[in-house]
Design an enzyme around this catalytic site. Structure first.
Site, mmCIF file in Angstrom:
data_model
loop_
_atom_site.group_PDB
_atom_site.id
_atom_site.type_symbol
_atom_site.label_atom_id
_atom_site.label_comp_id
_atom_site.label_asym_id
_atom_site.label_seq_id
_atom_site.Cartn_x
_atom_site.Cartn_y
_atom_site.Cartn_z
ATOM 1 N N CYS A 1 39.747 13.702 -6.038
ATOM 2 C CA CYS A 1 40.733 13.954 -4.992
ATOM 3 C C CYS A 1 39.962 14.402 -3.753
ATOM 4 C CB CYS A 1 41.770 14.976 -5.443
ATOM 5 S SG CYS A 1 41.060 16.552 -5.975
ATOM 6 N N HIS B 1 16.210 37.784 -22.918
ATOM 7 C CA HIS B 1 15.975 36.977 -24.117
ATOM 8 C C HIS B 1 15.329 37.866 -25.176
ATOM 9 C CE1 HIS B 1 14.651 33.737 -26.744
ATOM 10 N NE2 HIS B 1 15.396 32.905 -26.036
#
Length: 635
Positions: free
Chosen positions: A27, A557
């Site tokens: 769109c 991590h």
């Protein structure tokens, strides 16, 4: 290849690859994917990708919000993913409401730009008549009115094509079905005139069906004549029925003659059923629906304007505004005017004014730089960059824009403003309210714009405060100072510090994921290093991604290759998208058990968007305790 080729490759990869894409449309600001499996898409990576504003999921579509340049990105994605720009849509999954929204958006999106442009031509034509540049009987008026009217008069033809793609009917067959609905002699007025020509002027219809007059028959069946030019809903239902006929016909007709024999069967079955049954029923239901809307607006136009204005931007976010647009087109076709969307007209201006107010108060230079282009887009009615990139993340400014839009909607509806054209967006839309040289509606629209913009601007300017940290001074010598933005990252893990280059993992050691340090933990807890949001929490709980309220992105991590433990020895205390406070416990892990299982517990702490900063300064201490400064990021 276009200039957005690299962005297109990343988008295709992170929606699950070209094999995961069923279809793609776009769109004004969004790529609208239909994916085979949405779980394969990397939402967080896409949301944080340069060139992508955000990701939305609505109506069975996976929507990647790009901005004003979405057509160029769409073209490159089509090429990268080896899709056809004319590829057929696949039916949507989900509940009935999601399917309905998906169908309506899929039918209207492809020609939204052309429809807006045609409306602008009609609006400009009305403006020129008002300015007395020519009259509504001149050749100038006739030509421009014809150009502007064409898309609306032949709406069934256009929708026949787009709906056919949506329902997987041969698009050319759909186009012919739409053209048949516009054929002059089958319109209700033409059938009535033909009957009166033989029976006498004013003669009553010989049949009635569904309380509607039938002036002719087909194979002895009463034929209710309706006017289908400019109509919206009948053609969509007829196309849906025709698609089922085509599916059956393809199973029966030999492939050697399917090219012409399948359309032949579709035409002979779908169109008579459409004219005799589907069309009259839809016409009757459409009239009931239109009457309901008229009654609601007659009860309290001002209340309707407040509700639509307030919620319009929320409807846009979820793609639900497509449920309202067809109603406006139907009312325009029946009455030559519509108020269905008038209450939403001021929403884009309220949103734009809020961004302008934020521009004067923002401390974040990067976010501030996004404001001018968002303001320009908003003036022309495209507010997605402002919504997703600026106001919605800050929450309160977005609510202020909703209040401003509600006030503008209240004023327009309370003062009886009517739209005579389905025209342009934003500032181009003011000409929608001109009729036959009367520009009073346009003048009122300017007042509505001022009301909505002023309320949005003032609420934001006086009642919103940017929570970003002020610029702080950093001494560089005994007699000189410079001002820099800096953000402090407290250590999330207690332990000993080592340079990132010493990590046993090559990707971390080489800085491929960003800048930072390695911590060898002495305590099995991870706490929030700043106020921010949990951007990513791996299911295995071995890694967590955070984004601070100022925009710093941090990856923690825990251990190396610990993903293979599949969450064993890890316990999380937050969820993805949670907002956390500095020092809040995020994850607890059993250091001894992890090491006994044969895994290293060295914990890399990485600033993944380090390129956004002038420099990343790591603590020079050898050991660090909770709450102490680990990293300083300079802007």
């Amino acid at each position: 290849m276009g200039k957005y080729n690299e962005l297109a490759k990343k988008i295709v990869k992170n929606v699950g690859g070209e094999e995961n894409i069923n279809s793609l449309t776009h769109c004004i600001t969004r790529l609208r994917f239909k994916l085979k499996d949405e779980s394969k898409a990397n939402d967080d990576i896409l949301k944080n990708m340069d060139g992508v504003v955000t990701v939305m999921k609505s109506g069975g579509q996976y929507q990647v919000v790009i901005g004003n340049h979405v057509p160029d990105v769409y073209a490159d994605v089509i090429e990268v993913a080896h899709l056809s720009g004319e590829s057929e849509e696949t039916p949507s999954d989900g509940n009935i409401f999601n399917r309905l929204i998906d169908i309506l958006s899929g039918c209207f999106q492809p020609f939204l730009g052309a429809m807006a442009a045609a409306g602008m031509v009609k609006g400009v034509n009305a403006l020129f008549v008002f300015l007395k540049l020519y009259t509504n009987t001149s050749g100038n008026y006739t030509m421009l009115n014809g150009i502007g009217d064409a898309v609306f008069f032949f709406m069934p033809v256009i929708l026949g094509y787009t709906a056919a793609k949506k329902f997987r009917l041969n698009p050319m067959v759909g186009l012919v079905i739409g053209a048949a609905l516009c054929y002059p002699s089958i319109q209700g007025g033409a059938l009535k005139a033909a009957y009166e020509l033989t029976a006498g002027a004013g003669a009553a219809a010989p049949y009635n069906l569904f309380s509607l007059p039938a002036y002719d028959t087909f194979l002895g069946i009463p034929w209710v004549g309706a006017s289908y030019t400019s109509s919206v809903i009948p053609v969509i239902f007829i196309i849906a029925f025709a698609a089922q006929i085509q599916k059956i016909a393809k199973k029966i007709v030999p492939s050697v003659v399917q090219t012409f024999l399948v359309p032949f069967i579709v035409f002979l079955i779908a169109l008579p059923v459409g004219f005799l049954i589907i069309g009259p029923i839809i016409s009757m239901l459409t009239e009931v629906l239109s009457t309901g809307f008229r009654s609601l607006m007659a009860f309290s136009p001002a209340l309707y304007g407040v509700i639509l204005g307030f919620f319009w931007q929320v409807l846009v976010i979820f793609g639900l505004h497509w449920s309202v647009i067809p109603l406006a087109i139907m009312q325009m076709q029946q009455d030559g005017a519509s108020q269905v969307l008038v209450g939403s007209f001021c929403a884009s201006f309220a949103q734009t004014a809020v961004v302008l107010a934020m521009y004067f108060k923002l401390k974040d230079k990067k976010l501030k730089a996004l404001c001018p282009p968002a303001i320009i887009s908003g003036i022309f009615g495209v507010t997605e960059p402002a919504i997703y990139g600026i106001t919605l993340p800050k929450k309160k400014p977005f609510i202020f824009s909703m209040i401003g839009a509600a006030a503008g909607g209240f004023y327009l509806m309370a003062n009886g403003v009517i739209s005579y054209v389905m025209g342009g967006l934003g500032i181009f839309g003011v000409v929608n309210f001109i009729k036959d040289g009367d520009a009073s509606g346009m003048m009122k629209s300017f007042v509505g714009i001022i009301i909505a913009a002023a309320i949005g601007f003032l609420l934001t300017f006086f009642f919103w405060k940017d929570d970003a940290k002020e610029e702080s001074e950093m001494t560089v010598s005994s007699d000189s100072k410079i001002s820099v933005n800096k953000e402090i990252v407290a250590t999330p893990v207690q332990g000993t510090i080592a340079p990132l280059s010493t990590s046993k993992d090559a990707a971390f050691a080489q800085g491929a994921l960003g800048k930072g340090v390695v911590i060898h933990p002495t305590k099995g807890e991870v706490v929030a290093p700043f106020d921010g949001t949990v951007m990513t929490l791996f299911p295995t709980k071995h890694a967590i991604g955070l984004i601070s309220d100022q925009g710093l992105e941090l990856l923690i991590h825990i251990g190396l290759d610990t993903v293979q433990l599949d969450g064993k020895y890890f316990e999380s205390f937050v969820n993805q998208n949670d907002h956390v406070k500095k020092g809040q416990l995020l994850v607890r892990f059993d250091m001894e058990a992890i090491e006994k299982a044969g895994y290293s517990i060295e914990t890399p702490i990485i600033v993944t968007n380090a390129a956004d900063y002038l420099d990343i300064l790591e603590s020079q201490n050898k050991t660090i305790s909770s709450g102490e400064e680990l990293i300083t990021a300079l802007v």
